[in-house]
Design an enzyme around this catalytic site. Structure first.
Site, PDB file in Angstrom:
ATOM      1  N   ASN A 140      -6.157  -2.587   2.553  1.00  0.00           N
ATOM      2  CA  ASN A 140      -6.148  -4.038   2.725  1.00  0.00           C
ATOM      3  C   ASN A 140      -7.575  -4.542   2.870  1.00  0.00           C
ATOM      4  O   ASN A 140      -8.384  -3.929   3.567  1.00  0.00           O
ATOM      5  CB  ASN A 140      -5.368  -4.440   3.982  1.00  0.00           C
ATOM      6  CG  ASN A 140      -3.872  -4.374   3.793  1.00  0.00           C
ATOM      7  OD1 ASN A 140      -3.368  -4.334   2.675  1.00  0.00           O
ATOM      8  ND2 ASN A 140      -3.145  -4.366   4.893  1.00  0.00           N
ATOM      9  N   ARG A 193       0.830  -1.217   0.000  1.00  0.00           N
ATOM     10  CA  ARG A 193       0.000   0.000   0.000  1.00  0.00           C
ATOM     11  C   ARG A 193       0.858   1.259   0.000  1.00  0.00           C
ATOM     12  O   ARG A 193       0.558   2.221  -0.708  1.00  0.00           O
ATOM     13  CB  ARG A 193      -0.936   0.016   1.206  1.00  0.00           C
ATOM     14  CG  ARG A 193      -2.030  -1.038   1.130  1.00  0.00           C
ATOM     15  CD  ARG A 193      -2.869  -1.057   2.386  1.00  0.00           C
ATOM     16  NE  ARG A 193      -2.014  -1.359   3.526  1.00  0.00           N
ATOM     17  CZ  ARG A 193      -2.261  -0.967   4.772  1.00  0.00           C
ATOM     18  NH1 ARG A 193      -3.332  -0.261   5.054  1.00  0.00           N
ATOM     19  NH2 ARG A 193      -1.435  -1.288   5.751  1.00  0.00           N
TER      20      ARG A 193
END
Length: 92
Positions: free
Chosen positions: A38, A20
């Site tokens: 996520n 990320r």
């Protein structure tokens, strides 16, 4: 260039490997807004908005495997129309 938004789901070893944060870095470098998040199934959801060519560059980066520590198995994406204004690229 026209502005577009996509939502993508990235599958493979993409959690716990800095995916990320590296995606955020790449997206900001390309001038995109959106987020990386996520999901419970082990995938990462990416929303990216900006110039069509820049969004396509991020998609190519995702499909090519993202950061070295990750192992991307597949990327699914579709056009997206976020409900609110995205002013930055964030981690969620």
């Amino acid at each position: 260039m026209s502005k577009v938004c996509i939502i993508a789901w990235v599958y493979g070893r993409v959690q716990g490997v800095g995916f990320r944060y590296t995606t955020q870095y790449e997206a900001k470098k390309l001038g995109l807004t959106g987020y990386a998040k996520n999901l419970d199934d082990g995938s990462v959801e990416v929303v990216a908005c900006g110039d069509e060519g820049q969004v396509e560059k991020l998609m190519q980066w995702l499909k090519s495997g993202g950061p070295r520590s990750a192992r991307v198995e597949r990327v699914l994406s579709e056009p997206h129309h976020p409900s609110g204004e995205l002013t930055d690229f964030r981690i969620r």
